[in-house]
Design an enzyme around this catalytic site. Sequence first.
Site, mmCIF file in Angstrom:
data_model
loop_
_atom_site.group_PDB
_atom_site.id
_atom_site.type_symbol
_atom_site.label_atom_id
_atom_site.label_comp_id
_atom_site.label_asym_id
_atom_site.label_seq_id
_atom_site.Cartn_x
_atom_site.Cartn_y
_atom_site.Cartn_z
ATOM 1 N N GLY A 154 0.833 -1.208 0.000
ATOM 2 C CA GLY A 154 0.000 0.000 0.000
ATOM 3 C C GLY A 154 0.858 1.244 0.000
ATOM 4 N N GLY B 254 2.727 3.450 1.509
ATOM 5 C CA GLY B 254 3.362 3.523 2.819
ATOM 6 C C GLY B 254 3.983 4.870 3.105
ATOM 7 N NE ARG C 162 4.675 9.081 -6.815
ATOM 8 C CZ ARG C 162 4.918 7.776 -6.632
ATOM 9 N NH1 ARG C 162 5.995 7.224 -7.165
ATOM 10 N NH2 ARG C 162 4.085 7.024 -5.945
ATOM 11 C CG ASP D 10 4.920 -3.512 -5.042
ATOM 12 O OD1 ASP D 10 5.463 -4.560 -5.427
ATOM 13 O OD2 ASP D 10 5.511 -2.655 -4.361
ATOM 14 C CG ASN D 11 7.421 -0.773 -7.526
ATOM 15 O OD1 ASN D 11 6.654 -0.120 -6.824
ATOM 16 N ND2 ASN D 11 8.594 -1.180 -7.104
ATOM 17 C CG ASP E 7 6.481 3.353 -6.990
ATOM 18 O OD1 ASP E 7 5.935 4.463 -7.126
ATOM 19 O OD2 ASP E 7 6.064 2.489 -6.193
#
Length: 505
Positions: free
Chosen positions: A109, A111, A195, A271-272, A281
């Site tokens: 998630g 973070g 971002r 997750d990236n 990321d």
Amino acid sequence: MHRPHTPAPPAPAPSSAAFDLLPPGAHWRHRFAALGPAFYTPMPPAPLPAPRRVAQSAGMARELGLAPDWWDADAALQALAGNAPLAGGQPLASVYSGHQFGVWAGQLGDGRALLLGELDAPDGRPWEIQLKGTGRTPYSRMGDGRAVLRSSIREFLASEAMHALGIPTTRALALVASDLPVQRETVETAAVLTRVAPSFIRFGHFEHFSHHGQPAELRALADFVIDRFYPACRDAPQPYAALLAAVTERTATLMAHWQAAGFMHGVMNTDNMSILGLTIDYGPFQFMDGYDPAHICNHSDSGGRYAFGRQPAVAQWNLLALAQALLPLMDESTDRALAALEPYKQLFPAALDTRLAAKLGFAQAQPAHRPLANALLALMARERTDYPLAWRQLSRHQAGEPASVFTRLFADQAAAQAWLLQYQELIGQDPSAHSPDLMLKTNPAYVLRNYMAEEAIAAAQAGDFGPVNTLHAVLAQPFTPQPGHERWAGPPPDWAASITLSCSS
Ligand code: AMP
Ligand code: MG
């Protein structure tokens, strides 16, 4: 590894008045937030003491329609540092999961990032705005929720540089820094990066709801992504298989861009992986110096899972993880899922053919181009020839400079000359199909090499943000030789080879 939730620290009171980022007439939207509380935790950013401006992307600000002087306001600085609310923003941390280095990692998630919401640019395009480095969230696990200045400079510069190269990527709007100490391998200092992207949704968001047995949320997420980004899938006989096929296509295109540019992402975990096929990321990424398909840019990647030459196959593996996550929306039909992924095997090589042909100066890829490109790559791999430089010098030669600007990069002169001869013969077959100008607009003079980022970081850590801003400006026009910046268009210094990058950011 599934790590338990860690409670977020209590939110401190905002220290000053809200800053209104938006140009007159524009407004925030919160469509991700409207998905509902299963998808995120609302929370304010943690304050960043005594923030300073490091850099802004005037280009991104223009695209968003911000006032030319938006960055001068102290309220803007405070808002982007997390010290004051952004008027209309509704900060939240989203939950996702993922596979890290090929292993199911359970819940991850945001973070250390917060989504503020979405605003419409003057051209009608909606952009999500995120602050990265704003302190702990319920998804921080063992982390401190911060991002260090070093890695934030790398992400700021790289994402804007990738955009200028025409490679799909998240963007950066602004970077602020503080003396707040942050422990990494050494004590560093904190920064917050603003971002921007159409969406920050990752493969891991889908994996999360799939693996945690939440089919209703999984479907809502898929419908959300289809409605906003892949509307054609809505009318397909199997909308979710069509979504998978569309993401497969975007991902194949992205991998072709990366490979042709000599770019590698050091942490290609699911997750990236952006659901929109964006580079996302930026941690231990690298633009190749000496060409080596086995190069591993992430010191923490001891097995070389994410070695340069493996990245297209890893992307395919990641798509398989996404496919598996989407199975509940496809009547658990693995055949249907695999059929949606199957085109990757043709799409990626075809996209790479196109990009390599363009690097050779051909707008239309022909079957003869790829073997020629491969022969050059093989020669470069044998000699670890500098990758960006070889292509740029080849372009300059085609634009009229002597062949030696290219051949001098090689120890094996005979091999370089023999390759050039083959290339000239191919051009000779249809000179009108070949364009030196295309080469000069495809093969950049400037890419963000590690050593360049390191120089800017060292200066910034000593309090001088000039080099970050200079690099940012140079990389915004990567195809244009810029007087005074010849050094950055040349080969890296010897010490560049000793730079090591880890996941620590
Ligand atoms: P990455 O591979 O760096 O993109 O991050 C993997 C996961 O770790 C994500 O869930 C991040 O939000 C989280 N993470 C990374 N660094 C930190 C940090 N310093 N504090 C909290 N979470 C972090
Ligand atoms: Mg990540």
